[in-house]
Design an enzyme around this catalytic site. Structure first.
Site, short mmCIF file in Angstrom:
data_model
loop_
_atom_site.label_atom_id
_atom_site.label_comp_id
_atom_site.label_asym_id
_atom_site.label_seq_id
_atom_site.Cartn_x
_atom_site.Cartn_y
_atom_site.Cartn_z
N ASP A 138 -2.90 9.17 -34.15
CA ASP A 138 -3.30 8.01 -34.94
C ASP A 138 -4.81 7.81 -34.76
OD1 ASP A 138 -0.50 7.26 -35.49
OD2 ASP A 138 -0.47 6.77 -33.36
N ASP A 183 -0.50 11.25 -38.85
CA ASP A 183 0.46 10.30 -38.31
C ASP A 183 0.05 8.93 -38.83
OD1 ASP A 183 2.60 9.27 -36.95
OD2 ASP A 183 1.80 9.62 -34.95
N ASP A 188 -1.35 2.23 -34.44
CA ASP A 188 -0.06 1.94 -33.82
C ASP A 188 -0.26 0.96 -32.68
OD1 ASP A 188 1.25 3.61 -35.52
OD2 ASP A 188 2.01 4.99 -34.01
N ARG A 191 4.59 0.82 -44.29
CA ARG A 191 4.23 0.34 -42.96
C ARG A 191 2.90 -0.42 -42.95
NH1 ARG A 191 5.91 5.26 -38.79
NH2 ARG A 191 8.03 5.58 -39.59
#
Length: 439
Positions: free
Chosen positions: A219, A258, A262, A317
């Site tokens: 990430d 990815d 996060d 997301r």
């Protein structure tokens, strides 16, 4: 007033805005000198989201002169992070720093051959019943693992406690880098453009789904078990390598991205404000698993605020939430034909999504804004879709009755500064969000 005394002995500081660059005018006598304000010394305002809770977030604002760095290369950046332990530090990033400047081949293990990998693990030769975990070190998969470990060590940078990282000017940022904010407290990241790192060595998993999948790491930023984190006026994109440019092998996209951000493993007290999240698939994950072991770590944590962010050209997301008390207000969501959903309602999540604006193209229903993964009530009041007040829960439940959502997150956010009318959000956010636009 004694004019001579005013000119000769009084120093007045007046804040002025020129474009989006704040200047301080120091007036002494009859002269005035404009000085750019020091972003590295700024701290999160009281009441500005979850990161202001408790001790607040000051980053490296208290750094002494010996712990203020200006960096222009990946080596200089990592050296600055390592210097001085947890003493307050300010790292100023100048220009774009490439963590993968030498290319993917520089990480490849001796003997690694992607063509041999594709041949050995093709569905025709390997099938779909067995994953590759047991493959030995000298196999194509083993050599891939070694290559991946080389990249991991090279492109990850671990941010210590009490650190502020700021971009200088309008073109500062990182390519191919993954910032790891792991098990530390009190970090500020501002005014930086992040181009998502490309995983040079994705792993093929034949058992992932009916026809296998390529799985990638890295990430742009990971908040892992860390607390009091402020991410402000950054831009996260896939840059020169959007998913549309990635090849296909075994009939599946060779996924090299990815997430963009996060927030996992018991992380807490995070504010993400005035950022741009753009042109990405799986964008932000809060809580990374439904498992009992993850629940033991995440339950009661993952308190995150999103406000005045621009989410544009994303698939999903924004964020997907498990467990956390997440407050999302005054954000602008701009969808295109790739859109799947914005808010993912996951295990024990307590999402409050209010005063947001959504710009959806023809053919994309407001019912898609919410996606139910688990039974978890949420609050979704005063949101506007294409300029019209819309009850997102009611629209979702009417069009997708098999995934009926319940209203009422069970808590009321109090850590908010000014809340703008949602009809004004597109203009305000589109003008002010992202790197290079700190006002």
């Amino acid at each position: 007033m004694n004019t001579q005394r005013w000119h000769g002995h009084v120093t007045a500081r007046v804040a002025a805005l020129i474009g989006c660059t704040a200047l301080v005018l120091t007036v002494t006598g009859t002269s005035a000198q404009a000085q750019p304000r020091d972003l590295g010394r700024q701290t999160l305002a009281a009441g500005d989201g979850w990161a202001s809770d408790g001790t607040g977030t000051t980053g490296g604002a208290a750094a002494d002169a010996a712990h203020v760095y200006t960096v222009t290369s990946w080596a200089e950046f990592k050296a600055a992070l390592a210097d001085g332990g947890t003493a307050p530090k300010i790292i100023k990033v100048k220009g774009t720093i490439d963590a993968n400047a030498e290319g993917c081949d520089s990480f490849a293990a001796d003997g690694y051959d992607f063509a041999a990998y594709l041949d050995k693990y093709s569905p025709e030769n390997w099938g779909y019943d067995t994953n590759l975990d047991a493959e030995p070190a000298d196999s194509p998969e083993g050599l891939r693992r070694t290559s991946a470990a080389n990249q991991d060590a090279a492109i990850k940078a671990f941010v210590p406690a009490n650190t502020t990282i700021v971009g200088i000017g309008e073109d500062a940022g990182f390519k191919g880098a993954s910032l790891q904010i792991k098990a530390v407290d009190n970090v500020i990241i501002r005014n930086l453009a992040f181009e998502s790192p490309l995983d040079c060595f994705p792993q093929w998993d034949p058992t992932d789904g009916d026809t296998g999948n390529w799985n990638s790491e890295y990430d742009s930023a990971v908040v892992y078990g860390a607390t009091h984190i402020w991410l402000d006026h950054n831009t996260f994109t896939d840059g020169d390598h959007p998913d549309s440019t990635l090849p296909t092998y075994y009939g599946r996209i060779f996924e090299q991205h990815d997430g963009e951000l996060d927030i996992v493993k018991g992380a807490d007290y995070v504010t993400a404000s005035w950022n741009v999240f753009a042109d990405h698939d799986k964008t932000i994950l809060i809580g990374n698993s439904d498992s009992a072991s993850t629940a033991a770590v995440d339950r009661g944590h993952l308190k995150v605020t999103f406000h005045h962010n621009l989410f544009t050209g994303l698939v999903e997301r924004a964020p997907r939430v498990r467990f956390g008390q997440v407050d999302s207000y005054n954000n602008h969501f701009v969808a295109d034909s790739t859109y799947s959903y914005s808010f993912g309602i996951g295990m024990e999540s307590q999402l409050v999504a209010e005063h947001n604006a959504f710009t959806l193209p023809d053919g994309i229903s407001a019912a898609k804004v919410l996606k139910k993964w688990k039974e978890a009530p949420l609050t979704a009041d005063d949101n506007y879709v294409n300029g019209t007040a819309t009850d997102l829960i009611a629209v979702h439940n009417a069009e997708i009755p098999a995934e009926t959502l319940q209203s009422g997150a069970g808590w009321t956010p109090t850590l908010r500064t000014k809340v703008d009318p949602p009809k004004a959000v597109p203009r305000i956010v589109d003008h002010g969000a992202g790197a290079g636009k700190i006002c």
